[in-house]
Scaffold this active site. Structure first.
Site, mmCIF file in Angstrom:
data_model
loop_
_atom_site.group_PDB
_atom_site.id
_atom_site.type_symbol
_atom_site.label_atom_id
_atom_site.label_comp_id
_atom_site.label_asym_id
_atom_site.label_seq_id
_atom_site.Cartn_x
_atom_site.Cartn_y
_atom_site.Cartn_z
ATOM 1 N N ALA A 149 0.789 -1.241 0.000
ATOM 2 C CA ALA A 149 0.000 0.000 0.000
ATOM 3 C C ALA A 149 0.814 1.280 0.000
ATOM 4 C CB ALA A 149 -0.919 0.004 1.230
ATOM 5 N N LYS A 153 -3.461 5.255 -2.846
ATOM 6 C CA LYS A 153 -4.614 4.422 -3.208
ATOM 7 C C LYS A 153 -5.434 4.076 -1.960
ATOM 8 C CE LYS A 153 -2.109 2.479 -7.163
ATOM 9 N NZ LYS A 153 -0.782 3.068 -6.847
ATOM 10 N N ASP A 210 2.315 -3.219 3.984
ATOM 11 C CA ASP A 210 3.517 -3.023 3.180
ATOM 12 C C ASP A 210 4.701 -3.563 3.971
ATOM 13 O OD1 ASP A 210 4.066 -1.215 0.524
ATOM 14 O OD2 ASP A 210 5.862 -1.375 1.779
ATOM 15 N N ASP A 234 4.660 -8.892 4.812
ATOM 16 C CA ASP A 234 4.988 -9.407 3.486
ATOM 17 C C ASP A 234 3.704 -9.927 2.847
ATOM 18 O OD1 ASP A 234 5.819 -10.893 1.304
ATOM 19 O OD2 ASP A 234 7.511 -11.828 2.348
ATOM 20 N N CYS A 292 2.535 -0.534 -12.079
ATOM 21 C CA CYS A 292 2.928 0.647 -12.856
ATOM 22 C C CYS A 292 3.994 0.239 -13.859
ATOM 23 C CB CYS A 292 3.396 1.793 -11.955
ATOM 24 S SG CYS A 292 4.765 1.381 -10.847
#
Length: 431
Positions: free
Chosen positions: A252, A257, A275, A301, A373
């Site tokens: 995250a 987001k 995260d 994880d 991305c």
């Protein structure tokens, strides 16, 4: 002088030591005068954006390469070349400041060499550039392996993609419609002399005609808007979380987001944001605090959910998977030089592992949105094709007319409607 020396040190550390620009720049910006921080950023971004092209031009004029302990001098030369070829800094100022910076990097004996190379570039610019630009990978300053992958994946668009990667990105903001509609906020911006235009896809996105300091954006400190590219804003929109649902935002950080999911749907039963990076998770907390939102933020994880989640299965999962970031090169030009071809297979294997593991955390009838991305098919279309083939209870949910099981997902390319490059695929779990 100090600014050029700092830029040379950053470029040297990125290229020769594999350090990231985002980690280096803030530290060096503290070492220069506040008025010079924007210039330092421009010199670093620009030199790295055009690194291989500048490097090839410089090497034509060097009798022998500057290696080992002299690598910072080579980086300084490229910073000087960037100023001469790509900025409006007067040539005499670029020359004088770059030569003077030799002292700051403890390279006084190289002043004559730096001065001579830069002056020769001024005299021979057309000839030097023509030789370099005969090779497309140098003309557009991309590593050869990446250019070949783009040619293979996008035979009609690869040149446009590379050109987009080298352009300065626009500034996009996300309107928090808990305070204002997008049209209302656009009017507020206009009242403050800030021109903006809406995105046709991302429902809360506005593109500023010119980048602006966030302190000038109405209500920024109170969470009325956030900085986020329009392509990234599509994640919360496509996830489409509903009231009362339990939602996971995996991988995250830095939390854009996460916040957007909550802005769009404040009536969730719970949003869990995880995260691995503890430092980056602090950014998630900071973003949520500024906007006035609450989530369960956990360090963990994504491939080992048993270590951080003992609750019920999730209604929806956003998997913003670790990736090559080849869709956001225009914002992070060091990606071109830090990534290696072997990274892609390693990342694809990790993505596959996380997909399989998190799928077990999704309840029957739930939905997973896969996002990267990246613009490389190995991490996107091919990844989802393989997942659908090996997962009997996975149901492909098309996002547009061309989104099929054979060619799954939605690939946004860098520069299309001024957005970053992103990939999305939506998969439902059979009830």
């Amino acid at each position: 002088m100090k600014t050029r020396a700092a830029a040379a040190n950053i470029v040297h550390r990125v290229i020769n030591q594999g350090q990231s620009l985002s980690a280096l720049l803030p530290r060096y910006q503290q070492e220069v005068a506040p008025k010079d921080r924007a210039l330092l950023q421009e010199l670093c971004f620009g030199t790295l954006r055009w690194y291989s092209r500048l490097d090839a031009i410089a090497k034509q004029l060097l009798e022998k390469p500057l290696k080992g302990k002299y690598q910072p001098v080579h980086a300084l030369l490229l910073v000087g070349l960037y100023q001469l070829l790509y900025t409006r800094i007067p040539a005499h100022a670029a020359l004088a400041e770059t030569v003077a910076a030799c002292k700051r990097i403890k390279a006084d004996p190289f002043k004559g060499l730096v001065n001579g190379v830069l002056r020769n570039v001024q005299r021979q610019q057309q000839e030097l550039e023509a030789k370099v630009d005969a090779l497309p990978q140098l003309q557009q300053a991309h590593p050869n392996w990446l250019m070949k992958r783009l040619q293979q994946a996008y035979p009609e668009q690869w040149q446009a993609i590379m050109a987009a990667n080298n352009r300065h990105p626009p500034m996009w903001i996300r309107v928090n419609e808990g305070h204002h509609s997008r049209d209302q906020y656009m009017s507020l911006l206009a009242d403050n002399g800030i021109e903006a235009s809406p995105d046709p896809l991302a429902a809360q996105a506005l593109r500023l005609a010119r980048p602006a300091d966030v302190s000038t954006l109405p209500g920024f400190a109170q969470g009325h808007c956030s900085v986020q590219d329009a392509a990234a804003q599509m994640a919360a929109q496509l996830l489409d979380a509903q009231p009362g649902e339990l939602v996971l935002d995996a991988c995250a950080a830095p939390g854009g987001k996460t916040a957007h999911i909550l802005e769009r749907q404040p009536a969730l039963s719970q949003l869990v944001a995880i995260d691995m990076d503890a430092d980056r998770l602090q950014r998630v907390d900071q973003n949520l605090e500024r906007i006035g939102l609450t989530a369960t933020v956990l360090q963990g994880d994504a491939s080992r959910p048993e270590n951080w989640w003992q609750g019920p299965p999730f209604d929806r999962i956003l998997l913003d998977a670790p990736c090559s970031a080849t869709g956001v090169i225009r914002r992070h030009p060091d990606i071109k030089w830090l990534r290696r071809p072997e990274d892609i297979a390693q990342l694809a294997a990790l993505q596959s592992q996380i997909l399989d593991t998190l799928w077990q955390q999704l309840k029957p009838g739930g939905m997973l949105l896969y996002a990267t991305c990246s613009i490389l098919p190995d991490e996107n279309r091919e990844q989802i094709k393989a997942f659908l083939a090996r997962t009997p209870d996975a149901v492909h949910q098309p996002l547009h007319a061309g989104d099929t099981v054979a060619q799954p997902g939605w690939q946004l390319l860098p520069g299309d409607d001024e957005r970053d490059g992103f990939y999305y695929a939506r998969i439902a779990k059979q009830a």
